[in-house]
Design an enzyme around this catalytic site. Sequence first.
Site, PDB file in Angstrom:
ATOM      1  N   PHE A  47      32.626 -30.278  43.143  1.00  0.00           N
ATOM      2  CA  PHE A  47      32.306 -29.823  41.790  1.00  0.00           C
ATOM      3  C   PHE A  47      33.187 -28.623  41.522  1.00  0.00           C
ATOM      4  O   PHE A  47      33.475 -27.866  42.431  1.00  0.00           O
ATOM      5  CB  PHE A  47      30.826 -29.461  41.682  1.00  0.00           C
ATOM      6  CG  PHE A  47      29.968 -30.661  41.824  1.00  0.00           C
ATOM      7  CD1 PHE A  47      29.711 -31.460  40.728  1.00  0.00           C
ATOM      8  CD2 PHE A  47      29.477 -31.033  43.056  1.00  0.00           C
ATOM      9  CE1 PHE A  47      28.959 -32.613  40.855  1.00  0.00           C
ATOM     10  CE2 PHE A  47      28.720 -32.182  43.198  1.00  0.00           C
ATOM     11  CZ  PHE A  47      28.453 -32.979  42.095  1.00  0.00           C
ATOM     12  N   CYS A  48      33.608 -28.485  40.316  1.00  0.00           N
ATOM     13  CA  CYS A  48      34.611 -27.465  40.095  1.00  0.00           C
ATOM     14  C   CYS A  48      34.473 -26.858  38.711  1.00  0.00           C
ATOM     15  O   CYS A  48      33.880 -27.437  37.816  1.00  0.00           O
ATOM     16  CB  CYS A  48      36.019 -28.049  40.145  1.00  0.00           C
ATOM     17  SG  CYS A  48      36.225 -29.381  41.308  1.00  0.00           S
ATOM     18  N   THR A  49      35.064 -25.687  38.564  1.00  0.00           N
ATOM     19  CA  THR A  49      35.278 -25.113  37.244  1.00  0.00           C
ATOM     20  C   THR A  49      36.753 -24.752  37.166  1.00  0.00           C
ATOM     21  O   THR A  49      37.278 -24.149  38.097  1.00  0.00           O
ATOM     22  CB  THR A  49      34.442 -23.835  37.051  1.00  0.00           C
ATOM     23  OG1 THR A  49      33.071 -24.156  37.254  1.00  0.00           O
ATOM     24  CG2 THR A  49      34.629 -23.275  35.649  1.00  0.00           C
ATOM     25  N   ARG A  75      40.412 -21.294  38.998  1.00  0.00           N
ATOM     26  CA  ARG A  75      39.494 -22.379  39.349  1.00  0.00           C
ATOM     27  C   ARG A  75      38.550 -21.973  40.484  1.00  0.00           C
ATOM     28  O   ARG A  75      38.919 -21.225  41.377  1.00  0.00           O
ATOM     29  CB  ARG A  75      40.285 -23.623  39.721  1.00  0.00           C
ATOM     30  CG  ARG A  75      40.841 -23.644  41.099  1.00  0.00           C
ATOM     31  CD  ARG A  75      40.137 -24.651  41.980  1.00  0.00           C
ATOM     32  NE  ARG A  75      40.647 -25.997  41.866  1.00  0.00           N
ATOM     33  CZ  ARG A  75      39.965 -26.989  41.310  1.00  0.00           C
ATOM     34  NH1 ARG A  75      38.793 -26.792  40.792  1.00  0.00           N
ATOM     35  NH2 ARG A  75      40.469 -28.192  41.291  1.00  0.00           N
ATOM     36  N   ASN A 101      32.556 -30.305  35.102  1.00  0.00           N
ATOM     37  CA  ASN A 101      32.560 -31.715  35.497  1.00  0.00           C
ATOM     38  C   ASN A 101      31.959 -32.612  34.430  1.00  0.00           C
ATOM     39  O   ASN A 101      31.490 -33.719  34.718  1.00  0.00           O
ATOM     40  CB  ASN A 101      31.824 -31.901  36.829  1.00  0.00           C
ATOM     41  CG  ASN A 101      32.457 -31.077  37.917  1.00  0.00           C
ATOM     42  OD1 ASN A 101      32.026 -29.964  38.184  1.00  0.00           O
ATOM     43  ND2 ASN A 101      33.519 -31.596  38.509  1.00  0.00           N
TER      44      ASN A 101
END
Length: 342
Positions: free
Chosen positions: A115-117, A132, A258
């Site tokens: 999961f990322c930003t 990120r 996401n």
Amino acid sequence: MVGSAVLLLGLVPVVLCQAEFAPPTVNISLDVDPEVRWMPLLEVFDVDYLKKAAAEVIDSTVPKWVHHAVEPVVMALEKYVPQPYAGEIRGMASYMGGSLSDVIILNFAYEITAFCTSIVAQDKNGHVYHGRNLDYPHPVLRNLTVNIIFLKNGEVAYRGTSFAGYVGLWTGQSPNKFTVSGDQRGYNSNILFQLAGEGDFQDAVIRLSKIPIITGVYYIVGGVRAGEGAVITRDRVGPADIWPLDPVNGGWYRVETNFDHWLPPPSWDHRREAANKALNATGQDNINMDTLYQASVDQSTPITVYTTTMSAAAPERYNTLVRPQVITLCLKCICLHSQFLS
Ligand SMILES: *[C@@H]1O[C@H](CO)[C@@H](O)[C@H](O)[C@H]1NC(C)=O
Ligand SMILES: *[C@@H]1O[C@H](CO)[C@@H](O)[C@H](O)[C@H]1NC(C)=O
Ligand SMILES: *[C@@H]1O[C@H](CO)[C@@H](O)[C@H](O)[C@H]1NC(C)=O
């Protein structure tokens, strides 16, 4: 009389007394045969630790009872892994002393649980920055995080941040051309730099928008010139949406987690709002590598493994720091018994 006081505490997140730290860096030469290309990893990671950590990631992704059942399927899949990745995975299995199917499962595990930003932002002078957070539910990945410099003819072709044992890359930059990060949109087989190619920001956006992939993904791309920043929402065959920076109309940053940016995120996920809030609080006047790092850290989650900040026009400032581990202690059963006589 015996008195007894019971103290109930909730779940308390505790930051261990460990600071953020820079991961090790290894040079991987693309001029070297794929099967031995990743050997330099063993100069910075202990093989036994790697094996133990990989087993932990695999076990928490694929239940033990499924593990043997999927082996034949995984081996059949190997045929579909394109070169040079098939060779790299085979090499990794041989010097990590693991089975080939385990290393393939490890590579899938790294892809399906991310999961990322990602944030791309532009300051008032037209400098583009890219930040990120990479979130994974495996704390052990903190110790597997590695910066990789890919060399071609002795020159830096691109660099990025990855996990030992993984042949893909979710975060990276092509110096003086573009920066790119991938955020999961469902399952994805992500081979970022093969997709992004070796051109500039424009080429990268076109290629990342068009090349067929296994399923959807978000690509966040930053360039070297003002206005060069975009979130590409991909489905299997092409772009579902391209969302560029629009600084003239107030769109000086773009945040992607996401979920499709035009839809509200699920009510339990506050990462997008937290990032928007942090960036609004920072303001375009004050955005730079340091404030972007701070904004990213401010909205990291307990499972954020690392935070990267980068800017294609200033490749030497590429920076990744591994977040301190936050553990949640269950303190709800601390009972204070106090005895006293009346
Ligand atoms: C990695 O490659 C870079 C660029 O060629 C070089 O400056 C650096 O010394 C290398 N580092 C190691 C550990 O070999
Ligand atoms: C990571 O490595 C450090 C130092 O080697 C160790 O103390 C820590 O327990 C490791 N963390 C995990 C989650 O394996
Ligand atoms: C951030 O600022 C924009 C533009 O002023 C605004 O539309 C948005 O609601 C703000 N978001 C948050 C979370 O504060």
